[in-house]
Design a protein around this motif. Structure first.
Motif, PDB file in Angstrom:
ATOM      1  N   LYS A  27       0.834  -1.212   0.000  1.00 13.34           N
ATOM      2  CA  LYS A  27       0.000   0.000   0.000  1.00 13.34           C
ATOM      3  C   LYS A  27       0.866   1.258   0.000  1.00 13.34           C
ATOM      4  O   LYS A  27       0.572   2.229  -0.692  1.00 13.34           O
ATOM      5  CB  LYS A  27      -0.920   0.017   1.214  1.00 13.34           C
ATOM      6  CG  LYS A  27      -2.102  -0.896   1.081  1.00 13.34           C
ATOM      7  CD  LYS A  27      -2.994  -0.787   2.302  1.00 13.34           C
ATOM      8  CE  LYS A  27      -4.169  -1.733   2.204  1.00 13.34           C
ATOM      9  NZ  LYS A  27      -5.030  -1.680   3.389  1.00 13.34           N
ATOM     10  N   GLY A  28       1.949   1.257   0.780  1.00 13.63           N
ATOM     11  CA  GLY A  28       2.847   2.409   0.826  1.00 13.63           C
ATOM     12  C   GLY A  28       3.515   2.668  -0.512  1.00 13.63           C
ATOM     13  O   GLY A  28       3.611   3.805  -0.968  1.00 13.63           O
ATOM     14  N   MET A  86      15.767  12.980   0.326  1.00 14.63           N
ATOM     15  CA  MET A  86      15.666  11.561   0.672  1.00 14.63           C
ATOM     16  C   MET A  86      14.875  11.321   1.949  1.00 14.63           C
ATOM     17  O   MET A  86      14.424  10.209   2.203  1.00 14.63           O
ATOM     18  CB  MET A  86      17.074  10.962   0.838  1.00 14.63           C
ATOM     19  CG  MET A  86      17.799  10.769  -0.468  1.00 14.63           C
ATOM     20  SD  MET A  86      16.931   9.702  -1.619  1.00 14.63           S
ATOM     21  CE  MET A  86      16.901   8.174  -0.729  1.00 14.63           C
ATOM     22  N   LEU A  87      14.682  12.341   2.748  1.00 13.55           N
ATOM     23  CA  LEU A  87      14.031  12.189   4.045  1.00 13.55           C
ATOM     24  C   LEU A  87      12.641  11.554   3.982  1.00 13.55           C
ATOM     25  O   LEU A  87      12.365  10.624   4.734  1.00 13.55           O
ATOM     26  CB  LEU A  87      13.990  13.543   4.758  1.00 13.55           C
ATOM     27  CG  LEU A  87      13.665  13.525   6.241  1.00 13.55           C
ATOM     28  CD1 LEU A  87      14.667  12.685   7.010  1.00 13.55           C
ATOM     29  CD2 LEU A  87      13.639  14.939   6.782  1.00 13.55           C
ATOM     30  N   PRO A  88      11.749  11.983   3.090  1.00 11.01           N
ATOM     31  CA  PRO A  88      10.428  11.329   3.050  1.00 11.01           C
ATOM     32  C   PRO A  88      10.503   9.839   2.748  1.00 11.01           C
ATOM     33  O   PRO A  88       9.741   9.054   3.297  1.00 11.01           O
ATOM     34  CB  PRO A  88       9.694  12.064   1.927  1.00 11.01           C
ATOM     35  CG  PRO A  88      10.393  13.359   1.799  1.00 11.01           C
ATOM     36  CD  PRO A  88      11.817  13.114   2.189  1.00 11.01           C
ATOM     37  N   PHE A  89      11.442   9.431   1.886  1.00 11.86           N
ATOM     38  CA  PHE A  89      11.572   8.019   1.568  1.00 11.86           C
ATOM     39  C   PHE A  89      12.083   7.230   2.765  1.00 11.86           C
ATOM     40  O   PHE A  89      11.667   6.108   3.003  1.00 11.86           O
ATOM     41  CB  PHE A  89      12.505   7.825   0.374  1.00 11.86           C
ATOM     42  CG  PHE A  89      11.941   8.403  -0.890  1.00 11.86           C
ATOM     43  CD1 PHE A  89      10.948   7.739  -1.583  1.00 11.86           C
ATOM     44  CD2 PHE A  89      12.383   9.617  -1.350  1.00 11.86           C
ATOM     45  CE1 PHE A  89      10.413   8.268  -2.736  1.00 11.86           C
ATOM     46  CE2 PHE A  89      11.860  10.158  -2.517  1.00 11.86           C
ATOM     47  CZ  PHE A  89      10.872   9.480  -3.208  1.00 11.86           C
ATOM     48  N   LEU A  90      12.979   7.824   3.520  1.00 15.24           N
ATOM     49  CA  LEU A  90      13.507   7.140   4.692  1.00 15.24           C
ATOM     50  C   LEU A  90      12.476   7.044   5.813  1.00 15.24           C
ATOM     51  O   LEU A  90      12.419   6.061   6.530  1.00 15.24           O
ATOM     52  CB  LEU A  90      14.763   7.863   5.199  1.00 15.24           C
ATOM     53  CG  LEU A  90      15.942   7.884   4.240  1.00 15.24           C
ATOM     54  CD1 LEU A  90      17.052   8.774   4.783  1.00 15.24           C
ATOM     55  CD2 LEU A  90      16.454   6.484   3.991  1.00 15.24           C
ATOM     56  N   LEU A  91      11.664   8.072   5.958  1.00 11.26           N
ATOM     57  CA  LEU A  91      10.702   8.102   7.062  1.00 11.26           C
ATOM     58  C   LEU A  91       9.388   7.398   6.769  1.00 11.26           C
ATOM     59  O   LEU A  91       8.808   6.774   7.646  1.00 11.26           O
ATOM     60  CB  LEU A  91      10.407   9.562   7.451  1.00 11.26           C
ATOM     61  CG  LEU A  91      11.573  10.352   8.025  1.00 11.26           C
ATOM     62  CD1 LEU A  91      11.144  11.790   8.280  1.00 11.26           C
ATOM     63  CD2 LEU A  91      12.077   9.716   9.303  1.00 11.26           C
ATOM     64  N   LEU A  94       8.846   2.810   4.001  1.00 14.70           N
ATOM     65  CA  LEU A  94       8.864   1.440   4.483  1.00 14.70           C
ATOM     66  C   LEU A  94       8.225   1.344   5.851  1.00 14.70           C
ATOM     67  O   LEU A  94       8.590   2.062   6.766  1.00 14.70           O
ATOM     68  CB  LEU A  94      10.307   0.918   4.571  1.00 14.70           C
ATOM     69  CG  LEU A  94      11.044   0.799   3.250  1.00 14.70           C
ATOM     70  CD1 LEU A  94      12.477   0.385   3.492  1.00 14.70           C
ATOM     71  CD2 LEU A  94      10.360  -0.191   2.339  1.00 14.70           C
ATOM     72  N   PRO A  95       7.276   0.436   6.002  1.00 13.65           N
ATOM     73  CA  PRO A  95       6.708   0.248   7.334  1.00 13.65           C
ATOM     74  C   PRO A  95       7.733  -0.373   8.274  1.00 13.65           C
ATOM     75  O   PRO A  95       8.604  -1.121   7.847  1.00 13.65           O
ATOM     76  CB  PRO A  95       5.533  -0.693   7.104  1.00 13.65           C
ATOM     77  CG  PRO A  95       5.688  -1.237   5.746  1.00 13.65           C
ATOM     78  CD  PRO A  95       6.644  -0.381   4.998  1.00 13.65           C
ATOM     79  N   LYS A  96       7.638  -0.054   9.537  1.00 16.06           N
ATOM     80  CA  LYS A  96       8.568  -0.583  10.528  1.00 16.06           C
ATOM     81  C   LYS A  96       8.145  -1.993  10.931  1.00 16.06           C
ATOM     82  O   LYS A  96       6.965  -2.319  10.925  1.00 16.06           O
ATOM     83  CB  LYS A  96       8.588   0.330  11.747  1.00 16.06           C
ATOM     84  CG  LYS A  96       9.149   1.687  11.432  1.00 16.06           C
ATOM     85  CD  LYS A  96       9.278   2.513  12.683  1.00 16.06           C
ATOM     86  CE  LYS A  96      10.019   3.776  12.358  1.00 16.06           C
ATOM     87  NZ  LYS A  96       9.209   4.926  12.246  1.00 16.06           N
TER      88      LYS A  96
END
Length: 105
Positions: A27-28, A86-91, A94-96
């Motif tokens: 979904k993400g 890159m910050l939005p992609f890192l945060l 990906l679900p934790k």
């Protein structure tokens, strides 16, 4: 490919990430691809300029949304701009894992 990797993962790994991890990840990824989709004409125009210009730019802003949002941010030094980009992609991309907040000891 991602589904095949998840299917081959051990049960222990699947339990660590949680049963709905693959669904949340899918979904993400779908959200990122659909909300950030641009008209390919903009990409083609930027590519044409980069190839044909005597002095091409090092970076191109593609699309109207990028011009309104990123022009103020582009005043930052390149290294800082790239880290912020890159910050939005890192945060958010990906679900934790389900057990990330639990004490594993």
């Amino acid at each position: 490919m991602l589904s095949a990797t998840w299917a081959n993962a051990s049960n222990e790994l699947r339990d660590e990430y949680g049963g709905d991890y693959m669904e949340r990840l899918t979904k993400g990824a779908h959200y990122l691809m659909t909300t950030n989709a641009w008209d390919p004409v903009y990409v083609t125009q930027a590519l044409q300029h980069a190839v044909s210009a005597t002095r091409p730019r090092s970076q191109y802003l593609v699309g109207v949304d990028a011009k309104f949002i990123l022009i103020p941010v582009k005043q930052l030094p390149s290294w800082l701009f790239e880290r912020l980009a890159m910050l939005p992609f890192l945060l958010f991309s990906l679900p934790k894992p389900a057990m990330s907040g639990k004490n594993l000891a």
